[in-house]
Scaffold this active site. Sequence first.
Site, PDB file in Angstrom:
ATOM      1  N   SER A   7       0.849  -1.195   0.000  1.00 44.92           N
ATOM      2  CA  SER A   7       0.000   0.000   0.000  1.00 44.92           C
ATOM      3  C   SER A   7       0.879   1.237   0.000  1.00 44.92           C
ATOM      4  CB  SER A   7      -0.885   0.020   1.247  1.00 44.92           C
ATOM      5  OG  SER A   7      -1.397   1.333   1.418  1.00 44.92           O
ATOM      6  N   HIS A  32      -1.139  -1.246  -4.317  1.00 48.02           N
ATOM      7  CA  HIS A  32      -2.417  -0.987  -3.629  1.00 48.02           C
ATOM      8  C   HIS A  32      -2.543   0.514  -3.394  1.00 48.02           C
ATOM      9  CE1 HIS A  32      -5.897  -2.140  -1.165  1.00 48.02           C
ATOM     10  NE2 HIS A  32      -5.487  -1.227  -0.283  1.00 48.02           N
ATOM     11  N   ASP A  34      -4.781   3.448  -1.898  1.00 45.66           N
ATOM     12  CA  ASP A  34      -5.845   3.733  -0.927  1.00 45.66           C
ATOM     13  C   ASP A  34      -6.425   5.132  -1.119  1.00 45.66           C
ATOM     14  OD1 ASP A  34      -6.055   1.398   0.788  1.00 45.66           O
ATOM     15  OD2 ASP A  34      -4.004   1.845   1.416  1.00 45.66           O
ATOM     16  N   MET A  36      -9.050   7.837   0.231  1.00 44.33           N
ATOM     17  CA  MET A  36      -9.819   8.223   1.428  1.00 44.33           C
ATOM     18  C   MET A  36     -10.374   9.619   1.254  1.00 44.33           C
ATOM     19  SD  MET A  36      -7.102   6.891   4.216  1.00 44.33           S
ATOM     20  CE  MET A  36      -6.612   5.176   4.291  1.00 44.33           C
ATOM     21  N   HIS A  65      -8.433   0.942  -3.969  1.00 46.14           N
ATOM     22  CA  HIS A  65      -9.343   0.651  -2.863  1.00 46.14           C
ATOM     23  C   HIS A  65     -10.060   1.946  -2.502  1.00 46.14           C
ATOM     24  CE1 HIS A  65      -9.526  -0.403   1.752  1.00 46.14           C
ATOM     25  NE2 HIS A  65     -10.729  -0.270   1.219  1.00 46.14           N
ATOM     26  N   MET A  67     -12.282   4.149  -0.444  1.00 47.35           N
ATOM     27  CA  MET A  67     -12.933   4.376   0.858  1.00 47.35           C
ATOM     28  C   MET A  67     -13.612   5.729   0.746  1.00 47.35           C
ATOM     29  SD  MET A  67      -9.764   2.966   3.151  1.00 47.35           S
ATOM     30  CE  MET A  67      -8.606   3.110   1.794  1.00 47.35           C
ATOM     31  N   MET A 136     -11.164  -6.310   5.216  1.00 48.22           N
ATOM     32  CA  MET A 136     -10.366  -5.394   6.041  1.00 48.22           C
ATOM     33  C   MET A 136     -10.056  -6.077   7.372  1.00 48.22           C
ATOM     34  SD  MET A 136      -9.980  -2.729   4.201  1.00 48.22           S
ATOM     35  CE  MET A 136      -8.988  -1.871   5.434  1.00 48.22           C
ATOM     36  N   ASP A 178      -6.404  -6.841   3.932  1.00 45.19           N
ATOM     37  CA  ASP A 178      -5.823  -5.499   4.014  1.00 45.19           C
ATOM     38  C   ASP A 178      -5.830  -5.009   5.455  1.00 45.19           C
ATOM     39  OD1 ASP A 178      -5.015  -2.888   3.604  1.00 45.19           O
ATOM     40  OD2 ASP A 178      -6.755  -2.303   2.399  1.00 45.19           O
TER      41      ASP A 178
HETATM   42  C1  DX5 Z   1      -6.373   1.227   5.595  1.00 42.11           C
HETATM   43  C2  DX5 Z   1      -5.864   0.922   4.211  1.00 42.11           C
HETATM   44  C3  DX5 Z   1      -4.748  -0.073   4.165  1.00 42.11           C
HETATM   45  C4  DX5 Z   1      -3.525   0.361   4.934  1.00 42.11           C
HETATM   46  C5  DX5 Z   1      -2.645  -0.826   5.189  1.00 42.11           C
HETATM   47  O1  DX5 Z   1      -7.512   1.974   5.509  1.00 42.11           O
HETATM   48  O2  DX5 Z   1      -6.900   0.405   3.414  1.00 42.11           O
HETATM   49  O3  DX5 Z   1      -4.423  -0.405   2.828  1.00 42.11           O
HETATM   50  O4  DX5 Z   1      -2.807   1.350   4.301  1.00 42.11           O
HETATM   51  O5  DX5 Z   1      -1.576  -0.406   5.961  1.00 42.11           O
HETATM   52  P1  DX5 Z   1      -0.860  -1.371   7.004  1.00 42.11           P
HETATM   53  O6  DX5 Z   1      -0.319  -2.523   6.204  1.00 42.11           O
HETATM   54  O7  DX5 Z   1       0.184  -0.513   7.593  1.00 42.11           O
HETATM   55  O8  DX5 Z   1      -1.906  -1.826   7.979  1.00 42.11           O
HETATM   56 ZN    ZN Z   2      -6.443  -0.496   1.412  1.00 39.68          ZN
END
Ligand code: DX5
Ligand code: ZN
Length: 229
Positions: A7, A32, A34, A36, A65, A67, A136, A178
Amino acid sequence: MRLIAPSILSADFARLGEEVTNVIAAGADWIHFDVMDNHYVPNLSIGPLVCAALRPLTRAPIDVHLMVQPVDALVSEFARAGADIITFHPEASSHVDRTLALIREHGCKAGLVFNPATPLDPMDWVMDRLDIVLLMSVNPGFGGQGFILPVLEKIRAARQKLDAWQASGGRKILLEIDGGVKVENIAGIASAGAEVFVAGSAVYGASRAEDPNRYDSVIAALRAELARV
Ligand code: DX5
Ligand code: ZN
């Protein structure tokens, strides 16, 4: 098939392009990505402009991903920005079936994401539209959190559903995990049935302390653990 998907949330954002090419050169399979929105989750990260900027740097699949809430407008933007895989949280879309169809119409692989306390039930009704299921193992919003242990049981439950689907003639659907994946726990997570392993802080955090450009050792350690299963 077992895939490692670092990620980039935990990468050095001032050198993001290099961080992506270095981690793929070190043997990672997917990037990956992310997303947000400070609405569905209490944090704000990166959007389609960053995806489009990274796209020419690698041929590795970009695993977006989402969110975010609402979902659909960003699906189209990320597809145009070069995403290969787009996953979203079912509770963030008013019409889950329609959003999955939209992702596939854009030629991307589509998936649902389930939070640690969200039941798996919605997947039963859209199996034919799924390429991937993402579980998750932390509450979404931040990197560097600890793996929530009861999720191991949920991985087993999802594994059973996906195996039953494939045994009845359904297409292969990947099971991705994840959050909180480390060298110490990846073997147990794989034993429970996961196939794609997102690791943010484990990859980008650990190796940066030693040498900013070397991700080989941590990725090799993750793969060595996977080989034990
Ligand atoms: C959390 C993200 C993950 C996160 C994983 O909301 O979706 O992808 O970055 O990070 P680690 O591996 O540090 O838990
Ligand atoms: Zn993620």
